[in-house]
Design an enzyme around this catalytic site. Structure first.
Site, PDB file in Angstrom:
ATOM      1  N   ARG A   1       1.334   9.651   5.628  1.00 11.64           N
ATOM      2  CA  ARG A   1       1.516   8.452   5.990  1.00 11.64           C
ATOM      3  C   ARG A   1       2.865   7.994   5.553  1.00 11.64           C
ATOM      4  O   ARG A   1       2.760   6.664   5.598  1.00 11.64           O
ATOM      5  CB  ARG A   1       0.197   7.697   5.699  1.00 11.64           C
ATOM      6  CG  ARG A   1      -1.132   8.093   5.912  1.00 11.64           C
ATOM      7  CD  ARG A   1      -2.262   7.157   5.871  1.00 11.64           C
ATOM      8  NE  ARG A   1      -3.537   7.573   5.767  1.00 11.64           N
ATOM      9  CZ  ARG A   1      -4.228   7.988   6.635  1.00 11.64           C
ATOM     10  NH1 ARG A   1      -3.859   8.070   7.880  1.00 11.64           N
ATOM     11  NH2 ARG A   1      -5.579   8.216   6.539  1.00 11.64           N
TER      12      ARG A   1
ATOM     13  N   TYR B   1     -15.161   1.140  -7.014  1.00  9.19           N
ATOM     14  CA  TYR B   1     -16.379   1.863  -6.775  1.00  9.19           C
ATOM     15  C   TYR B   1     -17.487   1.566  -7.955  1.00  9.19           C
ATOM     16  O   TYR B   1     -18.687   1.912  -7.841  1.00  9.19           O
ATOM     17  CB  TYR B   1     -16.197   3.296  -6.589  1.00  9.19           C
ATOM     18  CG  TYR B   1     -15.265   3.724  -5.411  1.00  9.19           C
ATOM     19  CD1 TYR B   1     -15.738   3.439  -3.986  1.00  9.19           C
ATOM     20  CD2 TYR B   1     -13.952   3.676  -5.485  1.00  9.19           C
ATOM     21  CE1 TYR B   1     -15.004   3.470  -2.797  1.00  9.19           C
ATOM     22  CE2 TYR B   1     -12.863   3.930  -4.244  1.00  9.19           C
ATOM     23  CZ  TYR B   1     -13.550   3.506  -3.228  1.00  9.19           C
ATOM     24  OH  TYR B   1     -12.659   3.769  -2.057  1.00  9.19           O
TER      25      TYR B   1
ATOM     26  N   GLU C   1       6.670  -6.911   0.881  1.00  6.88           N
ATOM     27  CA  GLU C   1       5.585  -6.955   1.681  1.00  6.88           C
ATOM     28  C   GLU C   1       4.690  -8.137   1.595  1.00  6.88           C
ATOM     29  O   GLU C   1       4.143  -8.871   2.530  1.00  6.88           O
ATOM     30  CB  GLU C   1       4.855  -5.516   1.781  1.00  6.88           C
ATOM     31  CG  GLU C   1       5.721  -4.234   2.195  1.00  6.88           C
ATOM     32  CD  GLU C   1       5.395  -4.292   3.683  1.00  6.88           C
ATOM     33  OE1 GLU C   1       4.939  -5.048   4.262  1.00  6.88           O
ATOM     34  OE2 GLU C   1       5.889  -3.193   4.172  1.00  6.88           O
TER      35      GLU C   1
ATOM     36  N   SER D   1     -10.287   5.641  -4.883  1.00  2.13           N
ATOM     37  CA  SER D   1     -10.988   6.896  -5.146  1.00  2.13           C
ATOM     38  C   SER D   1     -10.431   7.848  -6.217  1.00  2.13           C
ATOM     39  O   SER D   1     -11.420   8.325  -6.946  1.00  2.13           O
ATOM     40  CB  SER D   1     -11.061   7.524  -3.780  1.00  2.13           C
ATOM     41  OG  SER D   1      -9.937   7.954  -3.306  1.00  2.13           O
TER      42      SER D   1
ATOM     43  N   LYS E   1       0.700  -1.213   0.218  1.00  2.00           N
ATOM     44  CA  LYS E   1       0.070   0.016  -0.083  1.00  2.00           C
ATOM     45  C   LYS E   1       0.739   1.329  -0.094  1.00  2.00           C
ATOM     46  O   LYS E   1       1.768   1.632   0.934  1.00  2.00           O
ATOM     47  CB  LYS E   1      -0.819   0.001   1.347  1.00  2.00           C
ATOM     48  CG  LYS E   1      -1.918   1.137   1.313  1.00  2.00           C
ATOM     49  CD  LYS E   1      -2.917   1.164   2.391  1.00  2.00           C
ATOM     50  CE  LYS E   1      -3.731   2.188   2.416  1.00  2.00           C
ATOM     51  NZ  LYS E   1      -4.802   2.299   3.508  1.00  2.00           N
TER      52      LYS E   1
ATOM     53  N   ARG F   1     -10.586  10.373   1.454  1.00  2.00           N
ATOM     54  CA  ARG F   1     -10.322  11.203   2.830  1.00  2.00           C
ATOM     55  C   ARG F   1     -11.615  12.094   2.803  1.00  2.00           C
ATOM     56  O   ARG F   1     -11.933  12.251   4.157  1.00  2.00           O
ATOM     57  CB  ARG F   1      -9.051  11.814   2.775  1.00  2.00           C
ATOM     58  CG  ARG F   1      -7.775  11.033   2.325  1.00  2.00           C
ATOM     59  CD  ARG F   1      -6.668  11.120   3.599  1.00  2.00           C
ATOM     60  NE  ARG F   1      -5.915  10.193   3.067  1.00  2.00           N
ATOM     61  CZ  ARG F   1      -4.483  10.120   3.050  1.00  2.00           C
ATOM     62  NH1 ARG F   1      -3.974  11.196   2.958  1.00  2.00           N
ATOM     63  NH2 ARG F   1      -3.830   9.153   2.832  1.00  2.00           N
TER      64      ARG F   1
ATOM     65  N   LYS G   1      -2.402  -1.536  -3.877  1.00  2.00           N
ATOM     66  CA  LYS G   1      -3.120  -0.524  -3.820  1.00  2.00           C
ATOM     67  C   LYS G   1      -2.307   0.953  -3.601  1.00  2.00           C
ATOM     68  O   LYS G   1      -1.181   0.751  -2.927  1.00  2.00           O
ATOM     69  CB  LYS G   1      -3.772  -0.560  -2.256  1.00  2.00           C
ATOM     70  CG  LYS G   1      -4.866   0.857  -2.163  1.00  2.00           C
ATOM     71  CD  LYS G   1      -5.498   0.532  -0.890  1.00  2.00           C
ATOM     72  CE  LYS G   1      -6.172   1.764  -0.808  1.00  2.00           C
ATOM     73  NZ  LYS G   1      -7.043   1.722   0.820  1.00  2.00           N
TER      74      LYS G   1
END
Ligand code: PBG
Length: 329
Positions: free
Chosen positions: A222, A318, A238, A279, A201, A211, A253
């Site tokens: 982050r 989505y 990972e 998004s 990610k 957000r 992602k």
């Protein structure tokens, strides 16, 4: 005398001549069962609230959330991924582990309606529940505390499993999160609950609209836990770690700016690979289409096809409901 032009012997265009030929030799397809619909549920709403930066996506009430999940089941989608937006937030993200917290209530609402017809997944992360908006707990001097966060994730996993979830989706990028969650679930008799690990990610600028969707409180970024967009090998590392810790699926992602990572992860692990068509990827297509700059439906299908072609077995998108309808046509 003019030289005679001899045509090529090899003609790839032959297989593109008719729709039937093109269909027969297509290497990749997208099927509704491979699509997972992310859904937002917000505490205290009387009616669904549109998300401005994600036209067509809403924050659901508890009852419209259930209706959306039923529709997803009827269309044969692979699953739904639930995100909760609580009314109150605090430094510890208490709402995440409270059985009466919005996400835990929503899990039970949805599971009791759709049963085994649909895989019900839930975001396992603190960012929607903390007043600082980080995915983990903070040290007194404001750094994200990996190991204290792990204990909170274990507790959150149990709350979600008790609520009836099929699959948890740890998305906080803490080291060791999958192992701790697996151990906690197994010790509590939830060996059947599976884990979709957000493995690779990235700290992405394309999360902007999300957000807004979760009314994020985050100030700053982050980058001490999400990955540097420059790194593909680290994404593979990972994913391998998560498989070793017990992940049932691994995820990359975002999807579009990371299709190479999707491919490398697909070639490196022996579990299903998911990719999250996030998004910002959604918003870019919707905004350009609204301007008449691109054709919306072909752009949606091309986007999903490219993610499948890169190697994703499952896509969180989505557009899942709409794409399922388009694919049925
Ligand atoms: C964090 C989380 C994020 C998304 C899902 N879970 C991003 C973030 O704020 O770091 C992004 C999804 C999207 O952009 O569609 N728990």
């Amino acid at each position: 005398m003019a030289a005679e032009i001899t045509g090529p012997v090899i003609r790839p265009r032959r297989l593109r001549r008719t729709p039937a030929l093109r269909r027969m030799v297509a290497e990749t397809s997208v099927d509704p069962r491979q699509l997972v619909l992310p859904l937002f549920v917000r505490e205290g709403l009387d009616e669904p609230r549109p998300i401005g930066s994600m036209p067509g996506v809403v924050q659901h009430t508890r009852s419209t959330l259930v209706r959306a999940a039923v529709e997803a089941a009827e269309l044969g989608l692979g699953g739904v991924m639930l995100f909760g937006v609580p009314e109150q937030r605090d430094a510890r993200g208490s709402g995440a582990v409270d059985p009466a917290g919005i996400l835990n209530l929503a899990i039970t609402d949805v599971v009791s309606e759709v049963g085994d017809e649909l895989t019900v997944m839930s975001d396992l992360c603190l960012d929607e529940f903390t007043d600082h908006g980080h995915c983990g707990l903070l040290t007194p001097d404001g750094r994200v505390d990996n190991d204290r966060t792990l204990a909170a994730y274990a507790e959150m996993a149990l709350a979600q499993a008790d609520a009836g979830v099929d699959m948890v989706g740890p998305s906080g990028m803490m080291d060791g999160q999958v192992g701790v969650i697996r151990e906690a679930l197994d010790a509590a008799g939830h060996a059947d609950v599976s884990i979709l690990a957000y493995s690779a990610k990235y700290a992405s600028a394309f999360y902007g609209p999300f957000r807004e969707a979760v009314d994020s409180c985050l100030v700053g970024d982050r980058r001490t836990y999400q990955q540097n967009p420059a790194n593909a090998l680290e994404g593979v590392r990972e994913a391998l770690l998560d498989v070793a810790e017990g992940a049932d699926l691994v995820m990359v992602k975002p999807a579009l700016a990371y299709l190479d990572v999707v491919r490398q992860v697909r070639d490196s692990v022996d579990v299903p690979v998911a990719a999250y068509n996030i998004s910002g990827e959604y918003a870019m297509v919707e905004a350009a289409a609204a301007q008449g700059w691109i054709e919306r439906e072909p752009a949606i299908l091309e986007t999903l096809t490219s993610i499948r072609r890169a190697g994703a077995d499952v896509i969180l998108t989505y557009w899942a409901v709409e794409a399922a309808r388009l694919l049925r046509r």
